[in-house]
Design an enzyme around this catalytic site. Sequence first.
Site, short mmCIF file in Angstrom:
data_model
loop_
_atom_site.label_atom_id
_atom_site.label_comp_id
_atom_site.label_asym_id
_atom_site.label_seq_id
_atom_site.Cartn_x
_atom_site.Cartn_y
_atom_site.Cartn_z
N ASP A 111 -7.83 3.91 4.20
CA ASP A 111 -7.92 3.68 2.75
C ASP A 111 -8.00 2.19 2.44
OD1 ASP A 111 -7.71 5.03 0.04
OD2 ASP A 111 -6.10 3.55 -0.11
N HIS A 131 0.85 -1.19 0.00
CA HIS A 131 0.00 0.00 0.00
C HIS A 131 0.89 1.25 0.00
CE1 HIS A 131 -3.00 2.99 1.09
NE2 HIS A 131 -3.91 2.09 0.69
#
Length: 391
Positions: free
Chosen positions: A350, A198
């Site tokens: 997120d 990520h």
Amino acid sequence: MLSKQSYGFLGKECSQFLKHGFNTINYSTTIPKPKTGIIMLNMGGPQHIHEVQDYLRRIMTDTDVIQFPFAQNLMGEWIAKRRTAEVQKKYQEIGGGSPILKWTTLQGKLLCEKLDKEHPETAPHKAYPAFRYAKPFTEDALDELQSDGVQRAIIFSQYPQYSCATSGSSLNVVHKYFQKNGLPKDLKLSIIDRWSVHPLLAKCFADLIQKELHKLPEDVRKEAVILFSAHSLPLKAVNRGDSYPSEVGCTVQLVMWDLKYCNPYQLVWQSKVGPLPWLGPFTDESVKSYAKQGKKAIIVVPIAFVNDHIETLHELDIELVEEAKHVGIDIIRRVPAPNDHPIFIEALTDIVKHHLKSNLPVNPKLLNRCPHCVNPSCISSKTWFSANCSL
């Protein structure tokens, strides 16, 4: 002594009681019933010294993590008892207990606050710390989740890089719980099993590293070696096909990309236990070797840990620093774990938002066994998750 405001409040409450009785006085704050539960899986750690032996026993008797050639429970109990005093001393030196629960609770709180604002369609959200070897245990967290009547449960591994010994072991506990107790018909279950690549995770580590580099004297800043340190694995686990080493390597490369490869760097491995061969090079031995090469400054990055605990606060901050000074490293600094860094909380948010908007309740990679898998729990848990996860 009571303030004027206190007297005023008491007078108002007393008048309500005299007029209407107890039923009209509401002292509690209504807490909205959670709709979405975030189960935050982690190893956990003893909060108090007296919990250390039980903590070690649970690790040493877990066949998903350690396999003895015979008498697993007896061997595990014996080793745990033998190591207790030594490990208790280490916890005493970092404040008397592990801060993992403190950090996980805070991370979950901040995560859910952001999710409530940014993804209101699945709100309210509630985080449930769920530890493998210390309180609050995974089973207790799942009990609480069901008691709360949660409609959607996201099993969120707090190990960014997947390993059968960490995420895999924790997910096996989840499977066994629902296999024993049944999966409620109105509960949707899904899994976030890894998130090593990520971009916000990399950005968080890059920011933490830059801050430490800027604290170094200018004459050594550019030459400081960045040592990315992660918990090692037995080589037999690596050879079975465990993806952990490659996933840690991916995180390292993303961090250095963000840093524009500003410094020399190396991935190293810590926390070896026992006589069997483990994945190297080892963190402490690498520091010794760099001292021989004439290096004067080292930045240590706990790249596989999301919060500070004994393996950062003692193994790196105390043991490794002492070793570095002994072999002539003038400067050694340790980058903090992400903890409550704003970018890290943004990353967690997120990741969950992306998961909720996806059509992927369980990663196909998770459902695929290692090429040389020998764990009977593995096939049953993967089969169960494949059949029961949904968004």
